[in-house]
Every structure is written in structure tokens, then in C-alpha cells.
Design an enzyme around this catalytic site. Structure first.
Site, PDB file in Angstrom:
ATOM      1  N   ARG A   1      -0.748  -8.919  13.070  1.00 62.12           N
ATOM      2  CA  ARG A   1      -1.282  -7.923  12.123  1.00 62.12           C
ATOM      3  C   ARG A   1      -2.083  -8.604  11.012  1.00 62.12           C
ATOM      4  O   ARG A   1      -3.124  -8.105  10.584  1.00 62.12           O
ATOM      5  CB  ARG A   1      -0.134  -7.089  11.537  1.00 62.12           C
TER       6      ARG A   1
ATOM      7  N   LYS B   1       0.836  -1.209   0.000  1.00 63.23           N
ATOM      8  CA  LYS B   1       0.000   0.000   0.000  1.00 63.23           C
ATOM      9  C   LYS B   1       0.871   1.260   0.000  1.00 63.23           C
ATOM     10  O   LYS B   1       0.686   2.163  -0.805  1.00 63.23           O
ATOM     11  CB  LYS B   1      -0.917   0.028   1.236  1.00 63.23           C
TER      12      LYS B   1
HETATM   13  P1  AP5 Z   1       4.873  -1.618   1.919  1.00 61.69           P
HETATM   14  O1  AP5 Z   1       4.571  -0.739   0.762  1.00 61.69           O
HETATM   15  O2  AP5 Z   1       5.577  -1.026   3.089  1.00 61.69           O
HETATM   16  O3  AP5 Z   1       3.532  -2.382   2.371  1.00 61.69           O
HETATM   17  P2  AP5 Z   1       2.289  -1.848   3.191  1.00 61.69           P
HETATM   18  O4  AP5 Z   1       1.066  -2.496   2.623  1.00 61.69           O
HETATM   19  O5  AP5 Z   1       2.292  -0.366   3.277  1.00 61.69           O
HETATM   20  O6  AP5 Z   1       2.587  -2.528   4.585  1.00 61.69           O
HETATM   21  P3  AP5 Z   1       2.466  -1.928   6.062  1.00 61.69           P
HETATM   22  O7  AP5 Z   1       3.215  -2.850   6.972  1.00 61.69           O
HETATM   23  O8  AP5 Z   1       2.831  -0.483   6.117  1.00 61.69           O
HETATM   24  O9  AP5 Z   1       0.937  -2.084   6.311  1.00 61.69           O
HETATM   25  P4  AP5 Z   1       0.233  -2.077   7.643  1.00 61.69           P
HETATM   26  O10 AP5 Z   1      -1.167  -1.942   7.209  1.00 61.69           O
HETATM   27  O11 AP5 Z   1       0.519  -3.234   8.516  1.00 61.69           O
HETATM   28  O12 AP5 Z   1       0.902  -0.855   8.460  1.00 61.69           O
HETATM   29  P5  AP5 Z   1       0.455   0.618   8.753  1.00 61.69           P
HETATM   30  O13 AP5 Z   1       1.655   1.455   8.805  1.00 61.69           O
HETATM   31  O14 AP5 Z   1      -0.678   1.033   7.897  1.00 61.69           O
HETATM   32  O15 AP5 Z   1       5.731  -2.851   1.360  1.00 61.69           O
HETATM   33  C1  AP5 Z   1       6.236  -3.832   2.233  1.00 61.69           C
HETATM   34  C2  AP5 Z   1       7.581  -4.357   1.699  1.00 61.69           C
HETATM   35  O16 AP5 Z   1       7.343  -5.023   0.465  1.00 61.69           O
HETATM   36  C3  AP5 Z   1       8.622  -3.258   1.375  1.00 61.69           C
HETATM   37  O17 AP5 Z   1       9.897  -3.726   1.703  1.00 61.69           O
HETATM   38  C4  AP5 Z   1       8.492  -3.043  -0.152  1.00 61.69           C
HETATM   39  O18 AP5 Z   1       9.710  -2.618  -0.732  1.00 61.69           O
HETATM   40  C5  AP5 Z   1       8.105  -4.449  -0.602  1.00 61.69           C
HETATM   41  N1  AP5 Z   1       7.222  -4.420  -1.764  1.00 61.69           N
HETATM   42  C6  AP5 Z   1       6.111  -3.657  -1.946  1.00 61.69           C
HETATM   43  N2  AP5 Z   1       5.541  -3.934  -3.127  1.00 61.69           N
HETATM   44  C7  AP5 Z   1       6.321  -4.895  -3.708  1.00 61.69           C
HETATM   45  C8  AP5 Z   1       6.262  -5.612  -4.941  1.00 61.69           C
HETATM   46  N3  AP5 Z   1       5.286  -5.397  -5.817  1.00 61.69           N
HETATM   47  N4  AP5 Z   1       7.213  -6.549  -5.186  1.00 61.69           N
HETATM   48  C9  AP5 Z   1       8.196  -6.786  -4.295  1.00 61.69           C
HETATM   49  N5  AP5 Z   1       8.330  -6.136  -3.114  1.00 61.69           N
HETATM   50  C10 AP5 Z   1       7.394  -5.213  -2.836  1.00 61.69           C
HETATM   51  O19 AP5 Z   1      -0.134   0.471  10.250  1.00 61.69           O
HETATM   52  C11 AP5 Z   1       0.724   0.150  11.319  1.00 61.69           C
HETATM   53  C12 AP5 Z   1      -0.070   0.070  12.609  1.00 61.69           C
HETATM   54  O20 AP5 Z   1      -0.704   1.339  12.894  1.00 61.69           O
HETATM   55  C13 AP5 Z   1      -1.248  -0.932  12.626  1.00 61.69           C
HETATM   56  O21 AP5 Z   1      -0.822  -2.242  12.912  1.00 61.69           O
HETATM   57  C14 AP5 Z   1      -2.124  -0.329  13.725  1.00 61.69           C
HETATM   58  O22 AP5 Z   1      -1.602  -0.620  14.999  1.00 61.69           O
HETATM   59  C15 AP5 Z   1      -1.988   1.162  13.478  1.00 61.69           C
HETATM   60  N6  AP5 Z   1      -2.999   1.686  12.544  1.00 61.69           N
HETATM   61  C16 AP5 Z   1      -2.756   2.213  11.311  1.00 61.69           C
HETATM   62  N7  AP5 Z   1      -3.901   2.584  10.719  1.00 61.69           N
HETATM   63  C17 AP5 Z   1      -4.892   2.279  11.595  1.00 61.69           C
HETATM   64  C18 AP5 Z   1      -6.305   2.391  11.548  1.00 61.69           C
HETATM   65  N8  AP5 Z   1      -6.939   2.901  10.491  1.00 61.69           N
HETATM   66  N9  AP5 Z   1      -7.012   1.959  12.629  1.00 61.69           N
HETATM   67  C19 AP5 Z   1      -6.401   1.461  13.716  1.00 61.69           C
HETATM   68  N10 AP5 Z   1      -5.074   1.315  13.817  1.00 61.69           N
HETATM   69  C20 AP5 Z   1      -4.317   1.712  12.771  1.00 61.69           C
END
Ligand code: AP5
Ligand code: MG
Length: 233
Positions: free
Chosen positions: A182, A19
Site C-alpha cells: 500500500r 485520514k
Molecule cells: P487512520 O485514521 O485509520 O489512517 P488512514 O490514513 O485512514 O489509513 P487507511 O489505512 O485507512 O488508509 P488507506 O488509504 O490505506 O485505506 P483506505 O481504507 O482508504 O489511522 C491509522 C491508525 O493510526 C489508527 O490506529 C489511529 O488511531 C492512529 N492514528 C491516527 N492519527 C494518529 C495520530 N495523530 N497520532 C497517533 N495515532 C494516530 O483504502 C483501502 C483500500 O481500498 C486501498 O488499499 C485500495 O485497495 C482501495 N481503495 C480505496 N480508495 C480507492 C481509490 N480511490 N482508488 C482505488 N482503490 C481504492
């Protein structure tokens, strides 16, 4: 002036589905805006704000932050940013049915001409675990990298951000046991959220993201366009 024609794209996908990476490309190449609730929360934690201290444990353990806290922060961000762009990517929001209901009500009331699409990023749990274990992020500008050897997203210099030259770090919720939590949290809410969007008639675009990131970006543009004609529709 409020861009009443603004489009919202809800990036809906498991942790590690890409994402943030895809949203980053849309910001860089198309000039769109990205609202990453995770990035905003991590900023609060690193700055030691009151909100940061309140949510630190939930984030570290892979649980969700309180709906009320999330929705208040998102609404503030949307009011501040909607006038400066024609497309906004919601990266990591809404994550629960309550968040989705409140958000759709907010749009209906305050931005009736804005439109919403869901972009569902599909990936297996195995791939997620592999990606997150090798992710590195820039603490300063949030750029996302991978340390997988053949990755197209490796930094030019080991552990240094290409954009701002800060040191890259591993997120502290990328430990194996937290990744599992997660994923469980994601799967627990996914079905309910999708049914809610379907009932409302929100368009859901589905993309397989087990491809290179450049290919994923290309497919995304083919599906939704590059935004050049959004305000003309
Ligand atoms: P990346 O782009 O970082 O993936 P992502 O989907 O953004 O993963 P996140 O871990 O950020 O998602 P998340 O939903 O768990 O975390 P968030 O920060 O939102 O890519 C991942 C890896 O893959 C990278 O190394 C990249 O280079 C590689 N990659 C990407 N695409 C690729 C491809 N096509 N091919 C190969 N490699 C690839 O949330 C964190 C925490 O915040 C949550 O756990 C929760 O505690 C809290 N939180 C956030 N939002 C809320 C909400 N709305 N409500 C309640 N709690 C919340
Ligand atoms: Mg992310």
C-alpha cells in the site's frame, strides 16, 4: 437545494497517516460529511455484493480498485450528499491521476461554485507501519482505534467500540506485507497527483501529522477554518 458553495477537502496522505481519524473528528465536531472510498468498498465486501466480490482481491492485496469502478461510486455519492452539507472530506480519493482528472471535470461541469483544497498529511513510512500494525476498527460503524498503550485513541473497554459496542477487528489489509504494498502504491502516484493539482492552481495545505490527534485537529482548523463562514465567502 444544491449547496453550490460546498467545499471539498481532499485528504491526501499515506495509508495510516490518519485520514479517517481526522475526518471522523470533522464529522463528529463540525457536522461535515466524509466520503471514504475504502469504507464503502469494505461495506460491499462484508455484504457480499457483486461489486464486493469483484474488488475483494485488490483490497486484500493492497492494490488499487479499477478507476472506472471508483469514479462511478464517488459520483453517485456526491450527487446524493452534496446538498446536505457545506464541507465534504474525500478520504482516500482521488488516488490516481485518472480519478483526479475525472473528478475535477465533474465539479467543473456539475458544481461550478464548489471549491476544492488538498490537505496533505505528512508522516514517515516508519510511523505508518507502527500505526497500522496497532490499529483496530469497528466493523459496524467504522470508528478507528489504536491499541498502542499510551494512545489517546484506545477503546474504553478492550476490543469493544465506545460508540456502538461492537467488537473491534484488525483490517485484513493491515498485514505487514500488505502495508508495504500500500505504501508503494501511494508513493507511486503521489508526485503525479500533486503536480496535477499544482498545475490546476488547487490550494494545497500541508500538515505534519506526527503529533497527537487533538493537536492535528486543532492545526487543521487553524489552516482551513471550522466551516462557519464557508457559504458567506
Ligand atoms: P487512520 O485514521 O485509520 O489512517 P488512514 O490514513 O485512514 O489509513 P487507511 O489505512 O485507512 O488508509 P488507506 O488509504 O490505506 O485505506 P483506505 O481504507 O482508504 O489511522 C491509522 C491508525 O493510526 C489508527 O490506529 C489511529 O488511531 C492512529 N492514528 C491516527 N492519527 C494518529 C495520530 N495523530 N497520532 C497517533 N495515532 C494516530 O483504502 C483501502 C483500500 O481500498 C486501498 O488499499 C485500495 O485497495 C482501495 N481503495 C480505496 N480508495 C480507492 C481509490 N480511490 N482508488 C482505488 N482503490 C481504492
Ligand atoms: Mg482510512
Amino acid at each position: 437545494m444544491i449547496q453550490e458553495c460546498a467545499k471539498f477537502f481532499i485528504f491526501f496522505g499515506a495509508p495510516g497517516s490518519g485520514k479517517g481519524s481526522l475526518a471522523g473528528m470533522c464529522v463528529e465536531r463540525l457536522g461535515w460529511r466524509q466520503l471514504s472510498t475504502g469504507n464503502l468498498f469494505r461495506k460491499h465486501i462484508s455484504e457480499g455484493t457483486e461489486l464486493g466480490n469483484q474488488i475483494d482481491f485488490a483490497i486484500k492485496s493492497g492494490k488499487l480498485v479499477d478507476d472506472e469502478v471508483v469514479v462511478k461510486m464517488v459520483a453517485g455519492w456526491v450527487f446524493e450528499n452534496i446538498s446536505s452539507t457545506k464541507a465534504i472530506i474525500l478520504d482516500g480519493f482521488p488516488r490516481t491521476l485518472v480519478q483526479a482528472q475525472i473528478f475535477m471535470d465533474l465539479l467543473k461541469k456539475d458544481f461550478p461554485n464548489a471549491s476544492v483544497s488538498v490537505v496533505k498529511l505528512e508522516i514517515s513510512d516508519e510511523k505508518v507501519i507502527a500505526r497500522l500494525s496497532s490499529r483496530r476498527t469497528c466493523q459496524k460503524c467504522n470508528a478507528i482505534y489504536s491499541v498502542v498503550k499510551e494512545s489517546e485513541r484506545g477503546p474504553q473497554v478492550d476490543n469493544v467500540c465506545d460508540s456502538c459496542e461492537s467488537i473491534l477487528v484488525q483490517r485484513n489489509d493491515d498485514k505487514p506485507e500488505t502495508i508495504v504494498t500500500r505504501l508503494e502504491v501511494y508513493h507511486k502516484h503521489a508526485g503525479q497527483l500533486l503536480r496535477f493539482y499544482e498545475q490546476l492552481g488547487v490550494k494545497i495545505e500541508t500538515m505534519n501529522v506526527e503529533k497527537t490527534l487533538d493537536k492535528v485537529f486543532e492545526n487543521f482548523i487553524t489552516l482551513v477554518g471550522d466551516g462557519s463562514d464557508y457559504c458567506k465567502e
